[in-house]
Design a protein around this motif. Sequence first.
Motif, PDB file in Angstrom:
ATOM      1  N   SER A  98       0.823  -1.218   0.000  1.00  0.00           N
ATOM      2  CA  SER A  98       0.000   0.000   0.000  1.00  0.00           C
ATOM      3  C   SER A  98       0.855   1.266   0.000  1.00  0.00           C
ATOM      4  O   SER A  98       0.491   2.271  -0.608  1.00  0.00           O
ATOM      5  CB  SER A  98      -0.928   0.008   1.209  1.00  0.00           C
ATOM      6  N   PHE A  99       1.983   1.212   0.663  1.00  0.00           N
ATOM      7  CA  PHE A  99       2.824   2.406   0.787  1.00  0.00           C
ATOM      8  C   PHE A  99       3.308   2.897  -0.574  1.00  0.00           C
ATOM      9  O   PHE A  99       3.501   4.089  -0.785  1.00  0.00           O
ATOM     10  CB  PHE A  99       4.008   2.081   1.711  1.00  0.00           C
ATOM     11  N   VAL A 100       3.486   1.986  -1.500  1.00  0.00           N
ATOM     12  CA  VAL A 100       3.908   2.385  -2.842  1.00  0.00           C
ATOM     13  C   VAL A 100       2.691   2.542  -3.759  1.00  0.00           C
ATOM     14  O   VAL A 100       2.610   3.467  -4.564  1.00  0.00           O
ATOM     15  CB  VAL A 100       4.897   1.354  -3.431  1.00  0.00           C
ATOM     16  N   LEU A 101       1.735   1.620  -3.592  1.00  0.00           N
ATOM     17  CA  LEU A 101       0.600   1.609  -4.517  1.00  0.00           C
ATOM     18  C   LEU A 101      -0.300   2.841  -4.377  1.00  0.00           C
ATOM     19  O   LEU A 101      -0.679   3.453  -5.379  1.00  0.00           O
ATOM     20  CB  LEU A 101      -0.223   0.333  -4.288  1.00  0.00           C
ATOM     21  N   LEU A 102      -0.635   3.216  -3.156  1.00  0.00           N
ATOM     22  CA  LEU A 102      -1.584   4.317  -2.982  1.00  0.00           C
ATOM     23  C   LEU A 102      -1.029   5.649  -3.511  1.00  0.00           C
ATOM     24  O   LEU A 102      -1.744   6.383  -4.200  1.00  0.00           O
ATOM     25  CB  LEU A 102      -1.987   4.434  -1.515  1.00  0.00           C
ATOM     26  N   PRO A 103       0.231   5.988  -3.232  1.00  0.00           N
ATOM     27  CA  PRO A 103       0.767   7.199  -3.869  1.00  0.00           C
ATOM     28  C   PRO A 103       0.741   7.124  -5.397  1.00  0.00           C
ATOM     29  O   PRO A 103       0.461   8.116  -6.077  1.00  0.00           O
ATOM     30  CB  PRO A 103       2.210   7.265  -3.351  1.00  0.00           C
ATOM     31  N   LEU A 114      -1.796  11.711   1.700  1.00  0.00           N
ATOM     32  CA  LEU A 114      -0.987  12.037   2.873  1.00  0.00           C
ATOM     33  C   LEU A 114      -0.185  10.793   3.252  1.00  0.00           C
ATOM     34  O   LEU A 114      -0.762   9.712   3.429  1.00  0.00           O
ATOM     35  CB  LEU A 114      -1.890  12.452   4.039  1.00  0.00           C
ATOM     36  N   ILE A 115       1.125  10.960   3.330  1.00  0.00           N
ATOM     37  CA  ILE A 115       1.986   9.848   3.720  1.00  0.00           C
ATOM     38  C   ILE A 115       2.455  10.113   5.142  1.00  0.00           C
ATOM     39  O   ILE A 115       3.079  11.144   5.403  1.00  0.00           O
ATOM     40  CB  ILE A 115       3.196   9.723   2.770  1.00  0.00           C
ATOM     41  N   VAL A 116       2.122   9.187   6.041  1.00  0.00           N
ATOM     42  CA  VAL A 116       2.505   9.377   7.439  1.00  0.00           C
ATOM     43  C   VAL A 116       3.494   8.288   7.849  1.00  0.00           C
ATOM     44  O   VAL A 116       3.550   7.216   7.235  1.00  0.00           O
ATOM     45  CB  VAL A 116       1.267   9.343   8.374  1.00  0.00           C
ATOM     46  N   GLY A 117       4.231   8.571   8.897  1.00  0.00           N
ATOM     47  CA  GLY A 117       5.186   7.581   9.392  1.00  0.00           C
ATOM     48  C   GLY A 117       6.389   8.267  10.012  1.00  0.00           C
ATOM     49  O   GLY A 117       6.593   9.473   9.828  1.00  0.00           O
ATOM     50  N   GLY A 118       7.156   7.491  10.739  1.00  0.00           N
ATOM     51  CA  GLY A 118       8.321   8.034  11.423  1.00  0.00           C
ATOM     52  C   GLY A 118       9.381   8.515  10.448  1.00  0.00           C
ATOM     53  O   GLY A 118       9.283   8.285   9.237  1.00  0.00           O
ATOM     54  N   PRO A 119      10.385   9.188  10.987  1.00  0.00           N
ATOM     55  CA  PRO A 119      11.445   9.721  10.120  1.00  0.00           C
ATOM     56  C   PRO A 119      12.216   8.606   9.408  1.00  0.00           C
ATOM     57  O   PRO A 119      12.353   7.503   9.940  1.00  0.00           O
ATOM     58  CB  PRO A 119      12.368  10.463  11.096  1.00  0.00           C
ATOM     59  N   THR A 230       3.347  15.030   3.503  1.00  0.00           N
ATOM     60  CA  THR A 230       3.938  14.080   4.447  1.00  0.00           C
ATOM     61  C   THR A 230       3.799  14.638   5.857  1.00  0.00           C
ATOM     62  O   THR A 230       3.706  15.851   6.059  1.00  0.00           O
ATOM     63  CB  THR A 230       5.423  13.818   4.155  1.00  0.00           C
ATOM     64  N   ALA A 231       3.774  13.724   6.810  1.00  0.00           N
ATOM     65  CA  ALA A 231       3.712  14.125   8.217  1.00  0.00           C
ATOM     66  C   ALA A 231       4.360  13.027   9.048  1.00  0.00           C
ATOM     67  O   ALA A 231       4.109  11.838   8.819  1.00  0.00           O
ATOM     68  CB  ALA A 231       2.265  14.330   8.644  1.00  0.00           C
ATOM     69  N   ASN A 232       5.200  13.444   9.983  1.00  0.00           N
ATOM     70  CA  ASN A 232       5.802  12.456  10.877  1.00  0.00           C
ATOM     71  C   ASN A 232       4.765  11.877  11.819  1.00  0.00           C
ATOM     72  O   ASN A 232       4.815  10.718  12.184  1.00  0.00           O
ATOM     73  CB  ASN A 232       6.906  13.114  11.724  1.00  0.00           C
ATOM     74  N   ASP A 233       3.854  12.723  12.232  1.00  0.00           N
ATOM     75  CA  ASP A 233       2.845  12.290  13.187  1.00  0.00           C
ATOM     76  C   ASP A 233       1.548  12.950  12.782  1.00  0.00           C
ATOM     77  O   ASP A 233       1.419  14.167  12.817  1.00  0.00           O
ATOM     78  CB  ASP A 233       3.266  12.731  14.588  1.00  0.00           C
ATOM     79  N   ASP A 234       0.575  12.118  12.397  1.00  0.00           N
ATOM     80  CA  ASP A 234      -0.691  12.683  11.939  1.00  0.00           C
ATOM     81  C   ASP A 234      -1.721  12.730  13.057  1.00  0.00           C
ATOM     82  O   ASP A 234      -2.851  13.134  12.852  1.00  0.00           O
ATOM     83  CB  ASP A 234      -1.237  11.869  10.776  1.00  0.00           C
ATOM     84  N   ALA A 235      -1.335  12.301  14.248  1.00  0.00           N
ATOM     85  CA  ALA A 235      -2.320  12.238  15.330  1.00  0.00           C
ATOM     86  C   ALA A 235      -2.223  13.453  16.242  1.00  0.00           C
ATOM     87  O   ALA A 235      -2.405  13.378  17.444  1.00  0.00           O
ATOM     88  CB  ALA A 235      -2.131  10.960  16.124  1.00  0.00           C
ATOM     89  N   GLY A 236      -1.891  14.576  15.699  1.00  0.00           N
ATOM     90  CA  GLY A 236      -1.878  15.804  16.489  1.00  0.00           C
ATOM     91  C   GLY A 236      -0.522  16.169  17.047  1.00  0.00           C
ATOM     92  O   GLY A 236      -0.397  17.099  17.838  1.00  0.00           O
ATOM     93  N   GLY A 237       0.500  15.446  16.643  1.00  0.00           N
ATOM     94  CA  GLY A 237       1.816  15.709  17.202  1.00  0.00           C
ATOM     95  C   GLY A 237       2.624  16.729  16.429  1.00  0.00           C
ATOM     96  O   GLY A 237       3.781  16.962  16.744  1.00  0.00           O
ATOM     97  N   VAL A 253      -4.859   8.333   3.034  1.00  0.00           N
ATOM     98  CA  VAL A 253      -3.769   8.389   4.010  1.00  0.00           C
ATOM     99  C   VAL A 253      -3.088   7.026   3.976  1.00  0.00           C
ATOM    100  O   VAL A 253      -3.751   5.992   4.033  1.00  0.00           O
ATOM    101  CB  VAL A 253      -4.295   8.670   5.428  1.00  0.00           C
ATOM    102  N   VAL A 254      -1.782   7.046   3.837  1.00  0.00           N
ATOM    103  CA  VAL A 254      -1.063   5.781   3.780  1.00  0.00           C
ATOM    104  C   VAL A 254       0.131   5.853   4.716  1.00  0.00           C
ATOM    105  O   VAL A 254       0.763   6.909   4.865  1.00  0.00           O
ATOM    106  CB  VAL A 254      -0.640   5.448   2.327  1.00  0.00           C
ATOM    107  N   GLN A 255       0.380   4.743   5.361  1.00  0.00           N
ATOM    108  CA  GLN A 255       1.463   4.713   6.343  1.00  0.00           C
ATOM    109  C   GLN A 255       2.732   4.153   5.715  1.00  0.00           C
ATOM    110  O   GLN A 255       2.698   3.120   5.053  1.00  0.00           O
ATOM    111  CB  GLN A 255       1.039   3.841   7.529  1.00  0.00           C
ATOM    112  N   ALA A 256       3.838   4.859   5.939  1.00  0.00           N
ATOM    113  CA  ALA A 256       5.137   4.351   5.472  1.00  0.00           C
ATOM    114  C   ALA A 256       5.605   3.303   6.478  1.00  0.00           C
ATOM    115  O   ALA A 256       5.856   3.629   7.636  1.00  0.00           O
ATOM    116  CB  ALA A 256       6.138   5.495   5.397  1.00  0.00           C
ATOM    117  N   LEU A 257       5.657   2.072   6.020  1.00  0.00           N
ATOM    118  CA  LEU A 257       6.019   0.986   6.941  1.00  0.00           C
ATOM    119  C   LEU A 257       7.536   0.870   7.043  1.00  0.00           C
ATOM    120  O   LEU A 257       8.285   1.435   6.243  1.00  0.00           O
ATOM    121  CB  LEU A 257       5.377  -0.321   6.472  1.00  0.00           C
TER     122      LEU A 257
END
Lengths: 524, 330
Positions: A98-103, A114-119, A230-237, A253-257
């Motif tokens: 999904s991380f590649v397909l959705l974008p 929106l791609i979310v996930g840690g640095p 992109t966002a490092n933290d989409d939950a309000g951080g 919204v897709v999460q970078a695994l």
Amino acid sequence: MPAPEMSHVPEAPTLPPSVPAARAFDVADLYQGPVAEPVVADAVPLDEKLRQAYFWIVNQAIISTHYDIEYHNGPSAAFAFGDSKTPVSLPSGQSYSSFVLLPLLTFATRRRCLIVGGPGRGKTASATLMGVLAGYPVREVRRSMQHGHPQMTTADLLGAPLPADLMTAKSADDIRIGWRSWLSMRVRIVDEYNRIPTRTQSALLTVLGDGYAEMFDQIYECPPGAWFLTANDDAGGGTYPVIEALRDRIDVVVQALSFNNRFLPELLDRVEQGYRPEEVVPAQIVFTPDELDRMHAAILAVELPELVRRRLEFFASQFEFFEPAAVQLEYMTKDTARLAGVDLHLLGAGETGRDRLADLGTQTRNGLSVRALQTLLIYAKALAFFRGQTVVGIEDLRHVVPFVLHDKLLPDLDAPFFEVPAHEPLRVDRVGWIRRLFDLSCADYDRQDLDRSDPVADLLRQFRAGLAGVTETEATTRLEAIERLLGEWSTARKLYGTTYDDILVLKYLHQRTTNYLAWLRWQG
Amino acid sequence: MAGLIAGPFATYLSDHRDACNQMVIAARRANQRFDASAFGSALTSVVAPAVDAIVASGGTAGADAAAVDRLCAVLYDVSLPLVAAGAFNGCIAEAWSSLLPGLRPLVLADPRRVVTMVSNAVDTLTRTPGARPREWCARMAMAAAHLGSVGELESTGQVAAWRAGMAAYRTGALVLAERLTAPQLAAALDAASADLERMRADLWWTPGSTERVPNVPEIASAAGHAPIVGVGAFVGVDGPFRRPPVVALDDDGRLVASDGEERWFVAADAFGSAIVRASGSPKLARPAKRSRPASVHHRIPELTSWVHTPGAWAVTTSLSHAVLFVRETP
């Protein structure tokens, strides 16, 4: 020096049809062999080219081992791990990350992702690759990328008035704006969008949602294009909370695994040779503006059959209904309660009669917007197109639902469903929860056998054929049928979201037919 | 010890050293079996002489430097996948040294296409059991002087391939043959345009020959009887069939053999034979209710199926894993 094999796109079809074409003796086979003929760009169908791009990214650039979008062609081996019996299946069909397909689907449909996930998980790299796929040089993509930061102003984002005009203008109309060049690109990237101040987010909302920028009464119309945030933290951080309207405009919204450490040799190779994947994108997978236009048109032309559409209608109708919010049926919605600023649980305390565990509507704090439904339709078509299909399958829809509704369907974590111990992980696993919701909805749809027996669908079909030429007797018969159906339901059914939608439809049909009947009688 | 590379190819390698080295590195990464030393040998023993021969074949009319540079680039590039596939064997190497110089104008005009076509064609013939790649090269060398375009090279090559054992190409080749000029047809097929009609009517007739001896291995031949040739074998001896097959025609009139599990297109004629897996499950035509052919029945026991083809009966028996072609007596 870049690794030259990275620029290689295999000639083998990415998705051979499950039933091979009938092979026969063909004299042209003489010239097929180990030496490949030069590929003519137009010879590759656009869906094949999109798959080539996907496989190049997933195998060479991002290296994602997370095949979470599973397709099955027949039986698949499955295993269970640990005390929790975590299921692991080996899909028998071609499956995707999904991380590649959705974008990529966002790129093809010109929507907003929106791609979310840690640095360091490839969020920005993935977005940059999309820019390169659109034909922009890497350097231009990097320069045009908007990096969110707490001091970002509207002028930083959109452009600034020309100083000379500011001095000499007699009215705002005379002030010309030096618009930022990124606004005209077919791929627009905003990195760490949740670090942008609220005021600048509003300007971004106009560009992203409505496709134009405004400053000093000057308007700049942006061409159609895909958005990647992109966002490092989409939950309000983030530094600033993301305004709800901006969040609502984001389509998926897709999460970078995480990176699989077994693939460290590939990273080592990049380090030693000093290159980045986006710098060595093969020319074969770069799309021209004309190809992007044609691909978009081809995606929209993918058929969405009634049987799939009905399941989506059934699923979507589960969530808006909220009986305690009003005394009149039309206002019995979660939105009524939200507008009144009242907690759903305070109103729902006295609610009785329905199975709160089986009622999917109790799991959410809101319903689905028209925008969300349109996005679902487009991404389902895009996934079917990507898979080389001309018709959307139920699995295509099932796979896009969690990513489209990720930020649009808000869970009610106090719902009885989440108190079941086995459902505990679904409090945080938004994708898994929404997929489960969809599966439960489809199971209920099947239990009611709605594919074969759906009186409301029959009445709607009859109505959509047009009222012109319908006789008074026929109109009266239809009204009787509606009243009979409502009569049966009133004694045998409890009010659920799906029933709520159907009752409103029946009332609508009754009203339209009544008006038509009155007109017929007036005509004499 | 391999000799040193000299001449225009040496100049090319010297001028493009980094790019050439990079291509070898890429080939090694893409294919673990790529043998760099074999590639080095091929450059010395095949590619450089081929460049020299092609350039020299123009006599005093030397090729311009840009064309030679393009030729060198293509030959270098094409030899990489050939070495990687282990296909740069004797026949392809021979074709480069013996056939490409004769095709000089076409090679210099469109080196990528011509070299790819010749290499792939020889490879296809080499991999097809019973086909004769050297015969194809010889026929194409004869035709070379009469080929005015890459399109003519393509058509003539396909017709010549049929003649060199690719029986599977028969239908397409007969169509193409009608478009060839007389010298091209003579080189590719030993035939004149007047012969095509008879070739169409009799699978087993060879132009210029009174004999009807096929290139397919004979199973039985007795005085006074036409030879029987067999196509296909038991899967245990590298054939396609798990059980003795039966034959029928499909809706398009093609001969199909089935062993109960899979279906195969079967072709055989005077020049060769071929079997190709019919992956699309061709629809078989309803078998005609015909009595067993008398000319076959007394020679082959336990017939299980029979189909009439131009000039021969294709039959199967429960005693053999081959499809048998029994020629009709003229």
